[in-house]
Design a protein around this motif. Structure first.
Motif, PDB file in Angstrom:
ATOM      1  N   VAL A 154      -5.893  -8.130  10.482  1.00 55.40           N
ATOM      2  CA  VAL A 154      -5.794  -6.742  10.033  1.00 55.40           C
ATOM      3  C   VAL A 154      -5.213  -6.697   8.619  1.00 55.40           C
ATOM      4  CG1 VAL A 154      -4.883  -4.456  10.559  1.00 55.40           C
ATOM      5  CG2 VAL A 154      -5.403  -6.041  12.420  1.00 55.40           C
ATOM      6  N   ARG A 155      -5.953  -6.085   7.702  1.00 53.55           N
ATOM      7  CA  ARG A 155      -5.488  -6.012   6.322  1.00 53.55           C
ATOM      8  C   ARG A 155      -5.380  -4.566   5.820  1.00 53.55           C
ATOM      9  NH1 ARG A 155      -3.921 -10.418   5.683  1.00 53.55           N
ATOM     10  NH2 ARG A 155      -2.541  -9.263   4.304  1.00 53.55           N
ATOM     11  N   LYS A 156      -6.107  -3.664   6.496  1.00 55.97           N
ATOM     12  CA  LYS A 156      -6.194  -2.305   5.971  1.00 55.97           C
ATOM     13  C   LYS A 156      -5.441  -1.311   6.845  1.00 55.97           C
ATOM     14  CE  LYS A 156     -10.571  -2.972   3.601  1.00 55.97           C
ATOM     15  NZ  LYS A 156     -11.994  -2.666   3.513  1.00 55.97           N
ATOM     16  N   ALA A 157      -4.824  -0.349   6.161  1.00 57.40           N
ATOM     17  CA  ALA A 157      -4.156   0.740   6.870  1.00 57.40           C
ATOM     18  C   ALA A 157      -4.801   2.054   6.458  1.00 57.40           C
ATOM     19  CB  ALA A 157      -2.670   0.762   6.522  1.00 57.40           C
TER      20      ALA A 157
ATOM     21  N   GLU B   4      -2.161  12.064  -4.346  1.00 53.21           N
ATOM     22  CA  GLU B   4      -2.790  11.134  -5.312  1.00 53.21           C
ATOM     23  C   GLU B   4      -1.843  10.845  -6.475  1.00 53.21           C
ATOM     24  OE1 GLU B   4      -7.565  11.953  -4.832  1.00 53.21           O
ATOM     25  OE2 GLU B   4      -6.576  12.415  -6.719  1.00 53.21           O
ATOM     26  N   ASP B   5      -1.249  11.909  -7.006  1.00 50.36           N
ATOM     27  CA  ASP B   5      -0.362  11.728  -8.166  1.00 50.36           C
ATOM     28  C   ASP B   5       0.857  10.885  -7.809  1.00 50.36           C
ATOM     29  OD1 ASP B   5      -2.085  13.173  -9.670  1.00 50.36           O
ATOM     30  OD2 ASP B   5      -0.864  15.000  -9.752  1.00 50.36           O
ATOM     31  N   HIS B   6       1.362  11.077  -6.598  1.00 51.43           N
ATOM     32  CA  HIS B   6       2.569  10.334  -6.227  1.00 51.43           C
ATOM     33  C   HIS B   6       2.331   8.830  -6.197  1.00 51.43           C
ATOM     34  CE1 HIS B   6       6.567   9.762  -4.707  1.00 51.43           C
ATOM     35  NE2 HIS B   6       6.068   8.931  -3.804  1.00 51.43           N
ATOM     36  N   PHE B   7       1.125   8.434  -5.786  1.00 49.61           N
ATOM     37  CA  PHE B   7       0.835   6.991  -5.703  1.00 49.61           C
ATOM     38  C   PHE B   7       0.081   6.492  -6.929  1.00 49.61           C
ATOM     39  CE2 PHE B   7       1.744   8.216  -1.355  1.00 49.61           C
ATOM     40  CZ  PHE B   7       2.638   7.217  -0.998  1.00 49.61           C
ATOM     41  N   ASP B   8       0.199   7.221  -8.030  1.00 50.58           N
ATOM     42  CA  ASP B   8      -0.453   6.840  -9.283  1.00 50.58           C
ATOM     43  C   ASP B   8       0.632   6.639 -10.349  1.00 50.58           C
ATOM     44  OD1 ASP B   8      -2.399   6.346 -11.119  1.00 50.58           O
ATOM     45  OD2 ASP B   8      -3.305   8.353 -11.044  1.00 50.58           O
ATOM     46  N   HIS B   9       0.195   6.203 -11.530  1.00 48.88           N
ATOM     47  CA  HIS B   9       1.144   6.111 -12.642  1.00 48.88           C
ATOM     48  C   HIS B   9       1.437   7.505 -13.186  1.00 48.88           C
ATOM     49  CE1 HIS B   9       1.030   1.809 -12.677  1.00 48.88           C
ATOM     50  NE2 HIS B   9      -0.283   1.873 -12.550  1.00 48.88           N
TER      51      HIS B   9
ATOM     52  N   ALA C  65       0.891  -0.985  -2.626  1.00 47.69           N
ATOM     53  CA  ALA C  65      -0.359  -1.485  -2.039  1.00 47.69           C
ATOM     54  C   ALA C  65      -1.503  -1.048  -2.938  1.00 47.69           C
ATOM     55  CB  ALA C  65      -0.533  -0.902  -0.638  1.00 47.69           C
ATOM     56  N   ASP C  66      -2.679  -1.526  -2.585  1.00 42.63           N
ATOM     57  CA  ASP C  66      -3.887  -1.080  -3.254  1.00 42.63           C
ATOM     58  C   ASP C  66      -4.270   0.238  -2.567  1.00 42.63           C
ATOM     59  OD1 ASP C  66      -6.134  -1.080  -4.706  1.00 42.63           O
ATOM     60  OD2 ASP C  66      -7.064  -2.829  -3.746  1.00 42.63           O
ATOM     61  N   ILE C  67      -4.059   1.350  -3.251  1.00 41.54           N
ATOM     62  CA  ILE C  67      -4.150   2.649  -2.575  1.00 41.54           C
ATOM     63  C   ILE C  67      -5.478   3.349  -2.885  1.00 41.54           C
ATOM     64  CG2 ILE C  67      -3.047   4.909  -2.284  1.00 41.54           C
ATOM     65  CD1 ILE C  67      -0.562   3.463  -2.101  1.00 41.54           C
TER      66      ILE C  67
ATOM     67  N   ALA D 132       5.261  -3.458   4.336  1.00 39.29           N
ATOM     68  CA  ALA D 132       6.220  -4.406   4.910  1.00 39.29           C
ATOM     69  C   ALA D 132       5.583  -5.226   6.026  1.00 39.29           C
ATOM     70  CB  ALA D 132       7.447  -3.654   5.444  1.00 39.29           C
ATOM     71  N   ALA D 133       4.562  -4.667   6.686  1.00 36.57           N
ATOM     72  CA  ALA D 133       3.876  -5.395   7.764  1.00 36.57           C
ATOM     73  C   ALA D 133       2.717  -6.227   7.216  1.00 36.57           C
ATOM     74  CB  ALA D 133       3.379  -4.407   8.818  1.00 36.57           C
ATOM     75  N   GLY D 134       2.574  -6.271   5.893  1.00 36.03           N
ATOM     76  CA  GLY D 134       1.558  -7.129   5.282  1.00 36.03           C
ATOM     77  C   GLY D 134       0.224  -6.446   5.037  1.00 36.03           C
ATOM     78  N   LEU D 135       0.159  -5.123   5.233  1.00 39.07           N
ATOM     79  CA  LEU D 135      -1.109  -4.417   5.001  1.00 39.07           C
ATOM     80  C   LEU D 135      -1.109  -3.939   3.544  1.00 39.07           C
ATOM     81  CD1 LEU D 135      -1.305  -2.391   8.330  1.00 39.07           C
ATOM     82  CD2 LEU D 135      -1.996  -4.739   7.843  1.00 39.07           C
ATOM     83  N   ASP D 136      -1.952  -4.557   2.744  1.00 39.82           N
ATOM     84  CA  ASP D 136      -1.870  -4.292   1.305  1.00 39.82           C
ATOM     85  C   ASP D 136      -3.006  -3.408   0.802  1.00 39.82           C
ATOM     86  OD1 ASP D 136      -3.891  -6.078   1.639  1.00 39.82           O
ATOM     87  OD2 ASP D 136      -2.904  -7.744   0.595  1.00 39.82           O
ATOM     88  N   ASP D 137      -3.778  -2.858   1.719  1.00 40.58           N
ATOM     89  CA  ASP D 137      -4.859  -1.933   1.352  1.00 40.58           C
ATOM     90  C   ASP D 137      -4.662  -0.670   2.183  1.00 40.58           C
ATOM     91  OD1 ASP D 137      -7.492  -0.592   1.830  1.00 40.58           O
ATOM     92  OD2 ASP D 137      -8.227  -2.157   0.476  1.00 40.58           O
ATOM     93  N   VAL D 138      -4.370   0.434   1.507  1.00 39.72           N
ATOM     94  CA  VAL D 138      -4.026   1.659   2.227  1.00 39.72           C
ATOM     95  C   VAL D 138      -4.979   2.777   1.817  1.00 39.72           C
ATOM     96  CG1 VAL D 138      -2.234   3.411   2.608  1.00 39.72           C
ATOM     97  CG2 VAL D 138      -1.588   0.993   2.410  1.00 39.72           C
ATOM     98  N   LEU D 139      -5.623   3.364   2.793  1.00 35.81           N
ATOM     99  CA  LEU D 139      -6.524   4.497   2.539  1.00 35.81           C
ATOM    100  C   LEU D 139      -5.858   5.785   3.018  1.00 35.81           C
ATOM    101  CD1 LEU D 139      -9.434   5.530   1.749  1.00 35.81           C
ATOM    102  CD2 LEU D 139      -9.929   5.388   4.208  1.00 35.81           C
ATOM    103  N   MET D 140      -5.654   6.714   2.093  1.00 39.14           N
ATOM    104  CA  MET D 140      -5.123   8.026   2.473  1.00 39.14           C
ATOM    105  C   MET D 140      -6.287   8.943   2.802  1.00 39.14           C
ATOM    106  SD  MET D 140      -1.911   7.907   1.492  1.00 39.14           S
ATOM    107  CE  MET D 140      -0.921   6.806   0.495  1.00 39.14           C
TER     108      MET D 140
END
Ligand code: UTP
Length: 320
Positions: free
Chosen positions: A19-22, A80-85, A112-114, A62-70
């Motif tokens: 499992v890699r994606k959340a 979107e803005d919160h998880f952006d620069h 993560a890669d959001i 923290a559980a190792g899931l580095d790809d997160v889809l909102m």
């Protein structure tokens, strides 16, 4: 002859192999928290100094899931803005040499890669999960509800990933609730396995009528799902409340014998519920090394000065 065995350090959970994606559904209307959620998603309400959804993404990372889809809906910009620069803010803080706040601003985008997908109409949690189909593909994936907060000191998701790696199929998180509260949750019929905190889920019912829950076990907002759930969701008609219910799709999978439950007895907060939100803020503020000591001191004095009161219905809330 006996050999001395050196004491081992406590085992840290191994990252899941499969499992890699959340997926983080955050497109609900949040009607229980109006008017605060009129123009702000409830997932963005601050818990001490971070929005609730940041704790959820931190938990996934923290559980190792580095790809997160909102999965977002109305007012998606705030998420979107919160998880952006935030270039202007970052420049201003950098110019001042305020590295602590600069890090706090940059951290969400580094977790993560959001990714984001739009749900359109909030047709239910099952429908929100279905919106993730293209992004997830044919792999097992985790679902973390964006307003459901597991205390950062817990390791529930890692345990669920480990159970999924051993049993395949899907894994849901379960908590024992007072039967008087069962009608607020999806409830599970379960069978024991050889492990204390793992059960086989044989059936699920969304928000059962009082007195009809199959057990005290309620489903809370963490899931590890097999991709077969998408085909089931496609065929799932609107259920309770006219919404496409994830519980109804999981019921179909459970009938096929492929769903396990991890029983969680730690701290969990529903930040979409006003009373639980208040408890969350107080508990996590008390646990913070920077704010905790001073806040706890104030809290003790404040509570000592309160008049004695009779308990209201909210005071029986089990999970917080
Ligand atoms: P809730 O059951 O808390 O529903 O959703 P809600 O509609 O947002 O809240 P209330 O009851 O009106 O106050 C659980 C999670 O599923 C998401 C929500 O954003 C929340 O994180 N959700 C729910 C969706 O993404 N889409 C939906 O259609 C429904």
């Amino acid at each position: 002859m006996g050999r001395m065995i050196a004491p081992q350090p406590p085992a840290t959970p191994a990252p899941s192999r499969t499992v890699r994606k959340a997926v983080v559904p955050a497109a609900g209307l949040g009607t229980r928290f109006l008017p605060a959620t009129k123009a702000t998603p409830k997932e963005m309400l601050p818990v001490v100094d971070k929005p609730a959804i940041q704790y959820v993404v931190e938990e996934a990372a923290a559980a190792g899931l580095d790809d997160v889809l909102m999965v977002t809906g109305r007012h998606k910009r705030a998420i979107e803005d919160h998880f952006d620069h935030a270039f202007e803010l970052e420049q201003a803080l950098a110019a001042k040499g305020d590295t602590a706040r600069l890090d706090a601003v940059r951290d969400p985008a580094r977790l993560a890669d959001i990714h984001h997908v739009r749900q359109g109409d909030p047709l239910g949690l099952g429908h929100a999960v279905l919106c993730a189909r293209n992004h997830v593909g044919n792999q097992p994936f985790a679902v973390l509800l964006g307003d459901d907060l597991i205390d950062p000191r817990e390791t529930l998701l890692s345990r669920m990933l480990e159970v999924r790696d051993r049993h395949a199929g899907s894994v849901v998180a379960l908590m024992e609730v007072d039967p008087a509260q069962s009608h607020l949750y999806g409830c599970a019929a379960v069978e024991a396995t050889g492990e204390d905190d793992v059960v086989r889920v044989t059936g699920l019912v969304e928000k059962p009528a009082p007195g009809t829950a199959p057990s005290r076990y309620a489903v809370i907002g963490r899931y590890v799902l097999e991709p077969a759930v998408f085909d089931v969701l496609e065929r799932t008609p609107p259920g309770r409340g006219g919404e496409i219910q994830l519980t109804d799709a999981l019921q179909r999978l459970a009938a096929g014998g492929t769903v396990h439950g991890v029983v969680f007895s730690g701290l969990r907060y529903d930040t979409g519920d006003k009373a639980d939100y208040l408890r969350t803020v107080v508990r996590l503020a008390c646990a913070r090394p920077d704010l905790g000591p001073g806040f706890t001191h104030w809290l003790r004095e404040f509570v000592a000065g309160l008049p004695a009161a009779t308990a209201g219905p909210e005071d029986h809330h089990r999970a917080a």
